[in-house]
Enzyme design. Structure first.
Site, short mmCIF file in Angstrom:
data_model
loop_
_atom_site.label_atom_id
_atom_site.label_comp_id
_atom_site.label_asym_id
_atom_site.label_seq_id
_atom_site.Cartn_x
_atom_site.Cartn_y
_atom_site.Cartn_z
N ARG A 1 0.84 -1.20 0.00
CA ARG A 1 0.00 0.00 0.00
C ARG A 1 0.88 1.26 0.00
O ARG A 1 0.63 2.20 0.74
CB ARG A 1 -0.96 0.00 1.21
CG ARG A 1 -2.31 0.59 0.85
CD ARG A 1 -3.27 0.54 2.02
NE ARG A 1 -3.18 1.70 2.85
CZ ARG A 1 -4.22 2.33 3.40
NH1 ARG A 1 -5.44 1.91 3.19
NH2 ARG A 1 -4.06 3.36 4.17
N LYS B 1 -7.80 6.41 15.89
CA LYS B 1 -7.91 5.12 15.21
C LYS B 1 -6.48 4.74 14.82
O LYS B 1 -5.86 5.42 14.00
CB LYS B 1 -8.81 5.24 13.98
CG LYS B 1 -8.98 3.94 13.22
CD LYS B 1 -10.08 4.08 12.19
CE LYS B 1 -10.14 2.91 11.23
NZ LYS B 1 -11.08 3.14 10.13
N TRP B 2 -5.97 3.69 15.42
CA TRP B 2 -4.56 3.28 15.23
C TRP B 2 -4.53 2.16 14.19
O TRP B 2 -4.83 1.02 14.50
CB TRP B 2 -3.99 2.78 16.56
CG TRP B 2 -2.52 2.47 16.53
CD1 TRP B 2 -1.89 1.54 15.76
CD2 TRP B 2 -1.50 3.10 17.30
NE1 TRP B 2 -0.55 1.54 16.01
CE2 TRP B 2 -0.27 2.49 16.95
CE3 TRP B 2 -1.50 4.10 18.27
CZ2 TRP B 2 0.93 2.85 17.55
CZ3 TRP B 2 -0.30 4.46 18.85
CH2 TRP B 2 0.91 3.84 18.50
N ASP B 3 -4.15 2.53 12.97
CA ASP B 3 -4.23 1.58 11.86
C ASP B 3 -2.85 0.99 11.57
O ASP B 3 -1.82 1.51 12.01
CB ASP B 3 -4.77 2.31 10.63
CG ASP B 3 -5.54 1.40 9.69
OD1 ASP B 3 -5.37 0.16 9.80
OD2 ASP B 3 -6.29 1.91 8.87
N MET B 4 -2.83 -0.09 10.80
CA MET B 4 -1.58 -0.72 10.37
C MET B 4 -1.96 -1.60 9.18
O MET B 4 -2.70 -2.56 9.34
CB MET B 4 -1.05 -1.57 11.53
CG MET B 4 0.40 -1.94 11.45
SD MET B 4 0.69 -3.23 10.27
CE MET B 4 2.30 -3.76 10.73
N ASN B 5 -1.45 -1.22 7.99
CA ASN B 5 -2.06 -1.76 6.78
C ASN B 5 -1.20 -2.69 5.93
O ASN B 5 -1.49 -2.86 4.75
CB ASN B 5 -2.55 -0.60 5.91
CG ASN B 5 -3.86 -0.05 6.44
OD1 ASN B 5 -4.81 -0.79 6.64
ND2 ASN B 5 -3.91 1.24 6.68
N ASP C 1 -12.77 -4.35 7.34
CA ASP C 1 -13.07 -3.32 6.34
C ASP C 1 -14.33 -3.68 5.57
O ASP C 1 -14.81 -2.89 4.75
CB ASP C 1 -11.90 -3.18 5.36
CG ASP C 1 -10.84 -2.24 5.91
OD1 ASP C 1 -11.06 -1.66 6.99
OD2 ASP C 1 -9.79 -2.08 5.25
C1 GLA Z 1 -7.64 0.74 6.49
C2 GLA Z 1 -8.74 0.74 7.54
C3 GLA Z 1 -9.93 1.50 7.02
C4 GLA Z 1 -9.52 2.91 6.70
C5 GLA Z 1 -8.38 2.90 5.69
C6 GLA Z 1 -7.81 4.28 5.48
O1 GLA Z 1 -8.00 0.01 5.38
O2 GLA Z 1 -9.08 -0.57 7.87
O3 GLA Z 1 -10.96 1.50 7.97
O4 GLA Z 1 -9.15 3.56 7.88
O5 GLA Z 1 -7.30 2.07 6.13
O6 GLA Z 1 -6.73 4.27 4.60
#
Ligand code: GLA
Length: 757
Positions: free
Chosen positions: A442, A475-479, A547
């Site tokens: 990503r 919201k602490w994300d990690m993708n 998601d």
């Molecule tokens: C991830 C999260 C989503 C959103 C996107 C934003 O996919 O799971 O909920 O926050 O990132 O880039």
């Protein structure tokens, strides 16, 4: 609850009042497992194996006749001295030898429940707890193992972890250090786990355990959506309400291995811990290493009995204490309405509509710092894009606060884009292998969180937003998964520590941020539920489950996560229709019914809703506010459905005075219409008012006969029934005209005087 060590010091029994765990020392040196299951009044030695002299098998130094290490129930088995099954311990010594044999040395009982420095673990809280510490030692190798077993009063679980100390003069390399190993008697079992992928997490996998090794794992650097760090061994045919369940869940967010081996004689060894692949921890003389914690759960009456135990343990003894009692706010998340294309106008309009509908928190998701409207830029610098948002985050927060809502902000602290200023300044801060271009995911690389300076940088970034008081929620994300797992900060001999140090660094950053800002609500996220595990739950009070916001798919995802997590920890949003992930149309009421038993939020463009829909949403939120005080602390159960066309969930108030039952009809199907819905966990000796219809039923009737639901000519239809306990016949007579029959009339409770965080 107590822990008993016999007078001769040769056996120990832990008893929580609901489960017992028995250990014994054989021949003065071998620590063996004797029992884990329903509470025992005493242990008199019952269950000692019949030893049988076997050929092609060894037991080099045991004075008990005929012992064979082929099936000896070692409590914490190591390789190389006659036990050839899956080992819980493998250590490489400096002299090149890779055999260790820690033998029993001593044990003692500790009051309460110790923490694990640097790692998340369950804490004592308000429940009585006690811990058994067992020390085993291999003097020759210079290795001492401290094994910890904790029990909590009335709870059906044992928390386990090990600490290792190098007491010798050689360096030791820990190559495999499992958190728990459990011997189960030769019986038939089924292996249950949760598998999935992005946007389709937490599906059940279940099969008959058979001879050999069966395992699930993650080598992606995080616990992953592919497998939850959990499995359970079930007696065949176990249902939600019947059957025996032996479960293991790992309080850890990185690579893991969870496996069961059926030996030639049918005995079962079950283990969980850090995955040995990609792990090699150098333990210098005098050094210590602690494993993550494993939770062992015994449920004697089906999967719900396991879930009830996990839910209570995680709610009361793992999740941030600050949020244990506070009501979770109903939020509006901007992602599916704005994606990256955020603006002050949109924020203002959405926040105004959200406030009108009764929502309490507006979350500005991704996009606020991006140079363009895509994922390809700016990650890592965390500077607001002032062209998109003139006045910056302070102004956005001011607008949202001005509408009476809390303000939340999205971050993905662990990631960095190649074109960021941060990467240009500190290319050495990302995980990468010298000479190789790091793999992008990503458009992101990952920061090497094991580095102190990276931890300091991230704490500084978050501090700069939280310190102003503008941000109430993160919201602490990690993708992306970890690749190029190599830290330039570690020498060649320590490279095998990188993945675990990443997780320790993550925990350190979370620890520092949550200690400084305990009132800021953090929602964990990793492309949805890719790092939804008990390790994260120690720091974040809720986790975005997926998601995939499609209500139909969410029934499976939330049902799967509910095996382990209390519903308040599982983020569930009402989104737009047709759904952005699946294109499916589901009624607004269904979307709400599927979300409302969990952590309710909304994720849709409110300007696209009709007046009627906005009114419905306002009604839903008012209703939710009236019930969340008891629902969020309630007892969630999966009820047996009469056939596969239905899914049934219930939440019983902690005082058992009311119960909400959600019935989801997948498809309109006249063949399925004769089902009766039996509701367990009610009080059979009292009566219940179903508040929608005004109908009164006996608890015994609801539990044994079940109630029927009308056949509605609609796919994806959800009903919710609210049962209120009638304790005495003195209750005012019910005038059924007071209640609109059908589905929508609920919310008889006045909004409680509750604290919103
Ligand atoms: C991830 C999260 C989503 C959103 C996107 C934003 O996919 O799971 O909920 O926050 O990132 O880039």
């Amino acid at each position: 609850m107590n822990i008993y060590i016999d007078e001769a010091g040769q056996s120990a029994r832990l008893d929580s009042g609901t489960v017992s765990y028995v250990l014994e020392v054989v021949d003065g040196k071998y620590l063996v497992h004797r029992y884990f299951g329903p509470s025992l009044r005493r242990w008199h030695g019952c269950g000692t194996p019949v030893y049988y002299k076997r050929a092609y098998s060894t037991a080099h130094d045991c004075s008990v006749p005929n012992v064979s290490f082929d099936d000896f129930p070692f409590e914490y088995p190591a390789r190389g001295r006659g036990d050839f099954r899956i080992p819980s311990l493998q250590v490489q010594r400096q002299d090149g030898i890779s055999v260790v044999e820690p033998l029993f040395k001593s044990w003692r009982v500790l009051e309460g429940k110790p923490g694990i420095p640097g790692l998340p673990s369950v804490f004592q809280g308000d429940t009585d707890a006690a811990t058994l510490e067992v020390i085993c030692e291999d003097k020759q190798a210079g290795l001492r193992v401290y094994m910890y077993y904790s029990v909590f009063e009335g709870m059906n679980m044992v928390a386990r972890h090990q600490c290792f100390e190098n007491t010798g003069t050689q360096t030791l390399v820990l190559e495999n250090v499992q958190s728990a190993s459990l011997e189960l008697p030769a019986r038939s079992y089924e292996f249950l786990s949760l598998y999935g992928t992005h946007a389709k997490e937490a599906n059940r996998s279940r099969f008959a355990l058979h001879s050999g090794i069966q395992k699930i794992e993650s080598v992606r650097g995080s616990s992953s959506p592919q497998h939850q760090p959990f499995f359970a061994l079930l007696s065949p045919g176990t249902t939600e309400t019947s059957g025996e369940v032996y479960a293991m869940h790992l309080v850890y967010s990185g690579n893991f291995l969870a496996q069961a081996e059926v030996d030639s004689f049918g005995n079962v060894r079950a283990q969980i811990g850090i995955h040995p692949e990609g792990f090699a921890w150098r333990l210098e003389p005098g050094g210590h290493f602690a494993t993550p914690e494993a939770i062992l759960n015994y449920g004697g009456s089906g999967l719900n009995s396991m879930s009830h135990g996990f839910h209570r343990l995680y709610r009361e003894h793992l999740m941030p204490r600050h949020f244990a009692e506070t009501m979770r706010p109903v939020l509006l998340n901007s992602w599916e309405s704005m994606y990256y294309d955020v603006s002050m106008d949109k924020i203002e309009t959405q926040a105004a509509l959200a406030a009108r509908a009764g929502m309490e928190l507006f979350v500005l998701d991704d996009g606020w710092f991006r140079a363009d409207n895509s994922s390809s830029s700016s990650m890592g610098d965390w500077q607001c894009n002032l062209e998109k948002l003139p006045g910056g985050i302070r102004r956005a927060a001011g607008i949202v606060h001005g509408k009476g809502l809390k303000f939340g902000l999205w971050f993905e602290p662990e990631a960095v884009c190649k074109n960021s200023l941060l990467y240009r300044k500190h290319p050495e801060w990302v995980l990468h292998i010298p000479g190789y271009e790091p793999v992008e995911g990503r458009h992101e690389y990952l920061l090497d969180l094991g580095r102190q300076e990276v931890q300091d940088y991230l704490v500084g970034v978050l501090d700069s937003y939280l310190g102003s008081g503008d941000v109430d929620y993160i919201k602490w994300d990690m993708n992306r998964p970890l690749t190029d797992v190599c830290s330039l900060a570690l020498g060649p001999e320590q490279k095998g520590e990188t993945a675990h140090r990443y997780i320790l660094g993550l925990y350190e950053v979370l620890h520092r941020v949550t200690s400084a800002y305990p009132g800021v609500l953090i929602e964990g996220c990793s492309s949805g539920g890719a790092r939804f595990d008990p390790g994260m739950l120690y720091y974040v009070a809720q986790n975005w489950a997926s998601d995939n916001t499609d209500a139909f798919d969410r029934t499976v995802i939330q049902d799967g996560f509910s095996l382990l997590y209390p519903p308040v920890a599982i983020g569930a949003h009402v989104s737009i229709t047709p759904n952005h992930q699946t294109g499916r149309y589901t009624p607004l009421d269904t979307r709400y019914q599927i979300a409302r038993l969990f952590n309710l939020g909304y994720e849709l463009d409110l300007t696209k809703c009709s007046e009627e829909e906005l009114e419905m949403i306002a009604g839903q939120i008012a209703e939710h506010k009236g019930e969340r005080a008891w629902m969020q602390g309630g007892i969630f159960s999966r009820q047996e459905a009469p056939n596969r066309n239905y899914m049934v969930w219930s939440v019983m108030g902690p005082d058992r005075s009311q119960c909400q039952v959600m019935v989801f009809q997948k498809f309109y199907d006249p063949l399925c219409c004769h089902g009766r819905f039996r509701i367990q966990y009610l009080d059979p000796d009292t009566s219940y008012l179903e508040t929608g219809s005004g109908q009164i039923y006996g608890g015994d009737e609801l539990m044994q006969i079940g109630f029927t639901v009308p056949l509605v000519k609609e796919d994806f239809h959800a009903f919710t029934f609210h049962f209120r306990r009638l304790d005495t016949e003195k209750m005012p007579p019910v005038n059924s005209n007071q209640f609109r029959s059908g589905i929508l009339k609920r919310g008889l409770n006045p909004p409680p005087d509750c604290v919103i965080f």
